[in-house]
Design an enzyme around this catalytic site. Structure first.
Site, PDB file in Angstrom:
ATOM      1  N   CYS A  60      13.291  11.457   6.199  1.00 41.02           N
ATOM      2  CA  CYS A  60      13.182  11.120   7.629  1.00 41.02           C
ATOM      3  C   CYS A  60      14.504  11.402   8.322  1.00 41.02           C
ATOM      4  CB  CYS A  60      12.786   9.663   7.783  1.00 41.02           C
ATOM      5  SG  CYS A  60      13.825   8.546   6.841  1.00 41.02           S
TER       6      CYS A  60
ATOM      7  N   LYS B 220       0.849  -1.191   0.000  1.00 41.60           N
ATOM      8  CA  LYS B 220       0.000   0.000   0.000  1.00 41.60           C
ATOM      9  C   LYS B 220       0.885   1.242   0.000  1.00 41.60           C
ATOM     10  CE  LYS B 220      -2.022   3.055   2.519  1.00 41.60           C
ATOM     11  NZ  LYS B 220      -2.063   4.032   1.449  1.00 41.60           N
TER      12      LYS B 220
ATOM     13  N   GLU C  84       9.126   2.011  10.877  1.00 43.61           N
ATOM     14  CA  GLU C  84      10.204   3.005  10.759  1.00 43.61           C
ATOM     15  C   GLU C  84       9.537   4.365  10.588  1.00 43.61           C
ATOM     16  OE1 GLU C  84      13.198   2.583  11.418  1.00 43.61           O
ATOM     17  OE2 GLU C  84      13.236   0.392  11.447  1.00 43.61           O
TER      18      GLU C  84
HETATM   19  P1  NAD Z   1       1.993   8.803   6.891  1.00 46.20           P
HETATM   20  O1  NAD Z   1       2.157   8.128   8.202  1.00 46.20           O
HETATM   21  O2  NAD Z   1       0.949   9.836   6.774  1.00 46.20           O
HETATM   22  O3  NAD Z   1       1.659   7.723   5.757  1.00 46.20           O
HETATM   23  C1  NAD Z   1       2.501   6.613   5.541  1.00 46.20           C
HETATM   24  C2  NAD Z   1       1.669   5.492   4.925  1.00 46.20           C
HETATM   25  O4  NAD Z   1       0.730   5.032   5.904  1.00 46.20           O
HETATM   26  C3  NAD Z   1       0.840   5.948   3.718  1.00 46.20           C
HETATM   27  O5  NAD Z   1       0.809   4.911   2.759  1.00 46.20           O
HETATM   28  C4  NAD Z   1      -0.529   6.141   4.322  1.00 46.20           C
HETATM   29  O6  NAD Z   1      -1.593   6.050   3.407  1.00 46.20           O
HETATM   30  C5  NAD Z   1      -0.558   4.994   5.320  1.00 46.20           C
HETATM   31  N1  NAD Z   1      -1.585   5.108   6.371  1.00 46.20           N
HETATM   32  C6  NAD Z   1      -2.152   6.238   6.866  1.00 46.20           C
HETATM   33  N2  NAD Z   1      -3.056   5.896   7.832  1.00 46.20           N
HETATM   34  C7  NAD Z   1      -3.015   4.537   7.951  1.00 46.20           C
HETATM   35  C8  NAD Z   1      -3.696   3.589   8.771  1.00 46.20           C
HETATM   36  N3  NAD Z   1      -4.595   3.969   9.675  1.00 46.20           N
HETATM   37  N4  NAD Z   1      -3.401   2.275   8.627  1.00 46.20           N
HETATM   38  C9  NAD Z   1      -2.483   1.871   7.717  1.00 46.20           C
HETATM   39  N5  NAD Z   1      -1.816   2.722   6.910  1.00 46.20           N
HETATM   40  C10 NAD Z   1      -2.077   4.035   7.015  1.00 46.20           C
HETATM   41  O7  NAD Z   1       3.425   9.364   6.475  1.00 46.20           O
HETATM   42  P2  NAD Z   1       3.809  10.216   5.171  1.00 46.20           P
HETATM   43  O8  NAD Z   1       3.298  11.605   5.344  1.00 46.20           O
HETATM   44  O9  NAD Z   1       3.442   9.464   3.955  1.00 46.20           O
HETATM   45  O10 NAD Z   1       5.408  10.218   5.248  1.00 46.20           O
HETATM   46  C11 NAD Z   1       6.142  11.120   5.997  1.00 46.20           C
HETATM   47  C12 NAD Z   1       6.599  10.493   7.300  1.00 46.20           C
HETATM   48  O11 NAD Z   1       7.318   9.296   7.034  1.00 46.20           O
HETATM   49  C13 NAD Z   1       7.554  11.379   8.086  1.00 46.20           C
HETATM   50  O12 NAD Z   1       7.206  11.346   9.443  1.00 46.20           O
HETATM   51  C14 NAD Z   1       8.916  10.717   7.874  1.00 46.20           C
HETATM   52  O13 NAD Z   1       9.848  10.958   8.888  1.00 46.20           O
HETATM   53  C15 NAD Z   1       8.518   9.282   7.805  1.00 46.20           C
HETATM   54  N6  NAD Z   1       9.533   8.482   7.124  1.00 46.20           N
HETATM   55  C16 NAD Z   1      10.301   7.636   7.868  1.00 46.20           C
HETATM   56  C17 NAD Z   1      11.305   6.884   7.263  1.00 46.20           C
HETATM   57  C18 NAD Z   1      12.161   5.936   8.066  1.00 46.20           C
HETATM   58  O14 NAD Z   1      12.753   5.042   7.485  1.00 46.20           O
HETATM   59  N7  NAD Z   1      12.257   6.101   9.369  1.00 46.20           N
HETATM   60  C19 NAD Z   1      11.529   7.020   5.885  1.00 46.20           C
HETATM   61  C20 NAD Z   1      10.731   7.897   5.163  1.00 46.20           C
HETATM   62  C21 NAD Z   1       9.726   8.623   5.787  1.00 46.20           C
END
Ligand code: NAD
Length: 471
Positions: free
Chosen positions: A273, A164, A239
């Site tokens: 991130c 997803k 992560e």
């Molecule tokens: P997000 O948490 O909004 O979304 C991430 C994914 O989760 C998306 O596919 C989203 O549709 C899905 N999602 C949202 N609600 C959900 C639910 N209830 N159940 C299951 N899936 C759900 O994050 P984002 O805005 O897409 O990305 C930015 C964030 O990601 C930042 O906080 C960044 O630090 C983090 N990030 C972390 C890493 C790492 O490796 N630590 C790498 C890249 C990004």
């Protein structure tokens, strides 16, 4: 086989540099369709697990070749929907190929161990077996690299998957999955669900046929998933966010430190991130370093990703508003704006924000504690090394950290004391090698087996201990 989404959620993909005209709009998947994707993955599971390691290695290696062959087209899709400069887009696509090439070999090398037995008549060893069906949930900021490292590892070790991707960047995910089908990944082995997290998320993570969940995204979503899945006792990898510090001591090469701060804070519009968001500087060199950083920040070009500027737009209107809100909050809290601080005069359209540097940032301010996920850097002055480490650790997150110094003892001490999963000495907080483990500590990670590196397969496999006494 592709099916149209049948939920009432509209997914609208926009070019963040020209958002007025959507690139495409369609209905997202429904909960029932998410369940169907899990069914397809479950049905394909036994056959895929029974393929030989050689076959899986060959097919995943072929994926890498195809990604390389289609690099420019994939990069254009990526840049159009995510916004990053096209040269970074090409770099990320090449990285995805590198990832598939590296992890393809897991199919043959993800081994168990033979262990000396306490009984001379018994052979003792371990084997690794696939989990079964794993759900992979990914964010938008590295929209081909992140799905690739989860997919390649899961598939090489014999799992079937439901992927997803973020609703901001579904097109690049679709192209990647099409490419997997083209090279012969059988039906049902990889299933793409494009849908709103709130509609399909629980169906993809709490379904009893799902044997593992690997998530990358915000801490808030990661914690929600960890809580909802916890009672099932399946492996979960989350992560999440970061608030990454770059510490600079007075003996450092300040030019190199300024270059690293610029690349770490503003590369990818600060949407990594591992982005540098706190520059923790010894007071003796704070003015000189700040001047060097500000000068470089003001020289950065801003524009549409396809024009290959230094900085592209934020991915969405929401992210851009958050950036501007945090800039306002920092000013209200008493930080001093040194450069940036708003939308640039040009380009007029698009979700652009200037690279922004604040000084007089105090460790307790929101700008120093909360993840902004945009091109905003806070300079925090400290009196000595111990204070620098204390401030660096005084946040909930623990993803990446760096120190600039020529003092070997101090850098060694930093690696021991810093609470971060990735530590750089005289390097940016961003960037990692595929052969090195990647993941954080504290609120940045569930701290299960890390992604990437030599042992990422452990998350995707059960380990069985075998005692064999022949009759
Ligand atoms: P997000 O948490 O909004 O979304 C991430 C994914 O989760 C998306 O596919 C989203 O549709 C899905 N999602 C949202 N609600 C959900 C639910 N209830 N159940 C299951 N899936 C759900 O994050 P984002 O805005 O897409 O990305 C930015 C964030 O990601 C930042 O906080 C960044 O630090 C983090 N990030 C972390 C890493 C790492 O490796 N630590 C790498 C890249 C990004």
């Amino acid at each position: 086989m592709w099916t149209d989404g049948d939920s009432t959620d509209e997914i609208t993909v926009r070019d963040p540099a020209a958002p007025e005209d959507p690139i495409v709009a369609f209905s997202g998947a429904s909960e029932t369709q998410a369940e169907e994707a899990v069914s397809a993955a479950a049905a394909a599971s036994d056959n895929w697990a029974a393929t030989t390691p050689d076959d899986r290695d060959t097919i995943l290696y072929e994926v890498a070749e195809r990604i390389d062959a289609n690099r420019d087209a994939l990069a254009e899709t990526l840049t159009r929907e995510e916004g990053k400069p096209i040269s970074s887009g090409r770099g990320e696509v090449s990285r995805a190929a590198e990832i598939f090439r590296f992890f393809a070999s897991y199919a043959r090398s993800a081994t168990g161990e033979t262990i000396p037995s306490s009984d001379p008549e018994t052979l003792t060893y371990t084997v690794r077996e696939p989990l079964g069906v794993v759900t992979l949930i990914t964010p938008w900021n590295f929209p081909i690299a992140t799905p690739s490292w989860k997919l390649a590892t899961a598939l090489a070790t014999g799992n079937t998957v439901v992927l997803k991707p973020s609703s901001e960047t579904p097109m690049i995910a679709k192209q990647l999955v099409e490419l997997l089908a083209e090279v012969g990944v059988p039906n049902g082995v990889v299933n793409l669900v494009v849908g709103s997290g709130s509609t399909v998320g629980d169906a993809l993570t709490t379904d009893e046929r799902v044997d593992g969940v690997s998530f990358t995204g915000s801490t808030e979503t990661g914690q929600h998933i960890a809580e909802t899945v916890a009672t099932r006792g399946i492996p979960i990898q989350t992560e999440m966010g970061g608030k990454n510090p770059q510490v600079v001591l007075p003996d450092a090469d300040l030019e190199a430190a300024a270059d690293a701060a610029i690349s770490g804070a503003f590369g990818g519009c600060g949407q990594a991130c591992t982005a540098t968001s706190r520059l923790i500087v010894h007071e003796d060199v704070a003015d000189e370093l700040t001047a060097a950083v500000v000068e470089r920040a003001e020289a950065l070009s801003i524009g549409p990703g396809l024009d290959d500027p230094d900085i592209g737009p934020a991915v969405s209107a929401g992210e851009n508003e958050t950036n501007l809100e945090y800039i306002e909050v920092a000013e209200k809290e008493g930080a001093t704006l040194q450069t940036g601080g708003g939308q640039p005069a040009t380009p007029e359209a698009g979700y652009f924000v200037e690279p922004t540097v604040f000084t007089d940032v105090e460790p307790g301010m929101r700008i120093a504690q909360e993840e902004v996920f945009g091109p905003v850097l806070g300079v925090i002055e400290v009196a000595d090394f111990d204070e620098a480490v204390r401030v660096a650790n005084d946040v909930n997150y623990g993803l990446s950290a760096s120190i600039f110094t020529t003092n070997m003892a101090k850098s060694r001490s930093f690696t021991k004391q810093i609470e971060a999963g990735v530590v750089k000495i005289n390097g940016t907080t961003t960037g990692s090698h595929v052969q090195m483990p990647f993941g954080g500590m504290k609120a940045s990670s569930s701290e299960t087996q890390k992604e990437l590196g030599q042992h990422a397969y452990e998350f995707y496999t059960h380990e069985k201990a075998i005692y064999r006494s022949d009759p």
